[in-house]
Write a protein that holds these residues in place. Structure first.
Motif, short mmCIF file in Angstrom:
data_model
loop_
_atom_site.label_atom_id
_atom_site.label_comp_id
_atom_site.label_asym_id
_atom_site.label_seq_id
_atom_site.Cartn_x
_atom_site.Cartn_y
_atom_site.Cartn_z
N LEU A 104 2.63 -1.96 4.18
CA LEU A 104 3.05 -3.28 4.69
C LEU A 104 3.43 -4.24 3.57
O LEU A 104 3.42 -5.46 3.78
CB LEU A 104 1.92 -3.89 5.52
N ALA A 105 3.79 -3.72 2.40
CA ALA A 105 4.12 -4.59 1.26
C ALA A 105 5.09 -5.70 1.67
O ALA A 105 4.91 -6.86 1.32
CB ALA A 105 4.71 -3.77 0.12
N HIS A 106 6.12 -5.31 2.43
CA HIS A 106 7.16 -6.28 2.80
C HIS A 106 6.98 -6.79 4.22
O HIS A 106 7.88 -7.45 4.77
CB HIS A 106 8.55 -5.66 2.62
N ALA A 107 5.87 -6.45 4.83
CA ALA A 107 5.64 -6.88 6.22
C ALA A 107 4.50 -7.88 6.34
O ALA A 107 4.55 -8.79 7.17
CB ALA A 107 5.35 -5.65 7.08
N SER A 109 -0.51 -8.46 -2.07
CA SER A 109 -0.60 -9.89 -1.70
C SER A 109 0.22 -10.77 -2.61
O SER A 109 0.08 -11.99 -2.57
CB SER A 109 -2.05 -10.37 -1.76
N TYR A 110 1.02 -10.17 -3.47
CA TYR A 110 1.78 -11.03 -4.40
C TYR A 110 3.15 -11.41 -3.87
O TYR A 110 3.83 -12.21 -4.47
CB TYR A 110 1.90 -10.37 -5.78
N LYS A 111 3.56 -10.82 -2.73
CA LYS A 111 4.88 -11.16 -2.18
C LYS A 111 4.72 -12.34 -1.21
O LYS A 111 4.44 -13.45 -1.62
CB LYS A 111 5.48 -9.94 -1.50
C1 LIG Z 1 7.08 -1.13 -0.62
C2 LIG Z 1 6.26 -1.14 -1.87
N1 LIG Z 1 5.35 -0.17 -2.07
C3 LIG Z 1 4.61 -0.13 -3.20
C4 LIG Z 1 4.75 -1.09 -4.19
C5 LIG Z 1 3.91 -1.00 -5.43
O1 LIG Z 1 2.91 -1.93 -5.42
P1 LIG Z 1 1.70 -1.97 -6.48
O2 LIG Z 1 2.30 -2.12 -7.84
O3 LIG Z 1 0.92 -3.18 -6.09
O4 LIG Z 1 0.93 -0.71 -6.34
C6 LIG Z 1 5.67 -2.13 -4.00
C7 LIG Z 1 5.83 -3.18 -5.03
O5 LIG Z 1 6.67 -4.03 -4.98
C8 LIG Z 1 6.45 -2.14 -2.82
O6 LIG Z 1 7.36 -3.10 -2.61
#
Ligand SMILES: Cc1ncc(COP(=O)(O)O)c(C=O)c1O
Length: 439
Positions: free
Chosen positions: A238-241, A261-263
């Motif tokens: 859910l990085a972008h959700a 949580s940084y996005k």
């Molecule tokens: C869809 C997705 N998956 C994984 C990651 C990797 O995240 P992390 O460096 O916090 O493991 C990102 C980072 O932008 C991402 O956008």
């Protein structure tokens, strides 16, 4: 926003009026906007990469620094916000953001680490059922994580087996979903068809909630139902959700999810991530997991016994004691989300992104096209603009004009108006800059 609404915002004055009527307009003032050295006006459309700093974040972090200075080790119990249970202070607000119950939610580690931890428990290949479904062009970290999990299993199978049979758990284990010829995004019916066709061999379906490149939001509920009908485990990145879409992880019966949580969640660079494990797995203590003392029963953790007794729910997947300073910054943002509410933010987001789409269409330049689905149910904040012949120099030009947007090879500019701090005026000004640079 449908185009008739969008047409009503045809000038800068209209955009400013739309902002004045926006019920979420005051949240913008809760954030620091970057100030490049020449002090030009900026338009920040990269909350899909790094969210802005909440103004309160500094005080929240300073509180913990002060308690560290004043109390040192005693802060674990006697800080204003005691460190021992600190991660619990974030649970309810984070759970609300992803539509989960508190027992299903934990804030810990970072995204890819959490993905590995979930796969250790939920990717359990057998000789018959060993495949993983991902999107072709998934975020590279997910691709590497999945392939490395397959490789670990594959080598274990090879070492333990007298025959070569299960070694097929190599590249044959990956099913990559690809758009139809001539299309840029996936159709839900094609995803479901693949699951139905291959389902007996699929151990795990692992997709992004929103694809980082195209901005396509997947139909998590339909995909989960299709997966479960075939006996597959279903998880999402859910990085972008998270903080972008209105999610209902519990109601949609999803097995697990992970996010950063940084996005959109504005937790700061490298902010601590999140994980969801559905309540029905809360007491699945027989699931293998990578254990650590923070996942151990709180009552007996400090008896320092040798036998691991996992906590119930998502907390039982924790490994290490949590990073308090990072969590303090994230708390500042989660409070803003709680005050605003995801449904209100999502309603504004649909309008903002719809307005952006309308204005890009109005420019009507054939060198640019929108890759992201037109249907607002199939996207979040982000629009991915394919720049054919205009190329990378268009990106460089808009950046030089104060726009924060990112470039993704080979030919996409991503822009993501975030409803907490972006405005209709931002969108209007961005479209003017884009038009001028194209000219
Ligand atoms: C869809 C997705 N998956 C994984 C990651 C990797 O995240 P992390 O460096 O916090 O493991 C990102 C980072 O932008 C991402 O956008």
């Amino acid at each position: 926003m449908n185009s008739s609404h969008a047409q009503n915002i045809s000038s800068l004055a209209d955009a400013e009026r739309a902002d004045a009527e926006d019920p979420t307009r005051n949240f913008r003032a809760h954030f620091h906007f970057p100030r490049p050295s020449n002090e030009m006006d900026i338009i920040y459309f990269t909350g899909n990469s790094l969210g802005l700093q909440p103004r309160k974040a500094r005080a929240y972090v300073e509180q913990e620094l002060e308690d560290w200075a004043r109390l040192a080790v005693d802060a674990h119990l006697h800080a204003k916000n005691p460190w021992l249970p600190y991660h619990e202070f974030l649970t309810e607000q984070m759970a609300a953001i992803v539509g989960a119950k508190p027992i299903e939610t934990v804030v810990m580690n970072s995204l890819t680490v959490n993905l590995h931890l979930m796969m250790v428990s939920f990717y359990r290949p057998t000789k018959e059922r060993y495949k993983i479904v991902i999107e072709k062009g998934a975020f590279p970290s997910d691709q590497y994580a999945v392939e490395s999990q397959i490789a670990v299993w594959s080598s274990a199978f090879r070492r333990l087996s007298t025959t070569n049979e299960p070694a097929k758990a190599g590249t044959q284990s990956l099913i990559e979903l690809t758009p139809r010829d001539g299309e840029s995004t996936l159709r839900t019916e094609d995803i479901v068809e693949t699951i139905e066709r291959e389902g007996d061999f699929i151990a795990l379906i692992l997709l992004g909630g929103v694809n980082y490149y195209t901005g396509q939001a997947f139909d998590l509920r339909t995909i989960t139902e299709a997966g479960h009908r075939k006996g597959c485990v279903v998880g999402f990145d859910l990085a972008h959700a998270a903080g972008n879409l209105e999610l209902k992880m519990h109601d949609w019966d999803i097995d697990f999810a992970v996010w950063c949580s940084y996005k959109y969640l504005n937790g700061g660079p490298g902010a601590v991530g999140g994980a969801f494990v559905h309540e029905r797995h809360a007491h699945s203590f027989d699931l293998p997991r990578f254990a650590g003392w923070w996942g151990h029963d709180k009552e007996t953790r400090f008896l320092m016994g040798p036998e691991f007794k996992p906590l119930e729910g998502a907390e039982g997947w924790q490994i290490s004691n949590p990073p308090i300073l990072q969590m303090a910054a994230l708390r500042a943002s989660l409070e803003i989300f709680e005050e605003a509410g995801m449904s209100v933010l999502r309603a504004k987001s649909e309008k903002l992104t719809g307005y952006l789409e309308f204005l890009i269409d109005q420019i009507g330049d054939e060198r640019i096209s929108i890759v992201t689905p037109r249907d607002s149910a199939q996207r979040g904040c982000q629009l991915s603009i394919r720049v054919k012949n205009a190329g990378r120099s268009l990106h460089e030009q808009i950046v030089a004009r104060g726009v924060y947007a990112d470039w993704r090879e080979p030919d996409v500019i991503r822009v993501a108006p975030a409803p907490l701090y972006n405005s209709f005026t931002d969108v209007y000004k961005f479209a003017e800059i884009l038009r001028e640079c194209l000219n």
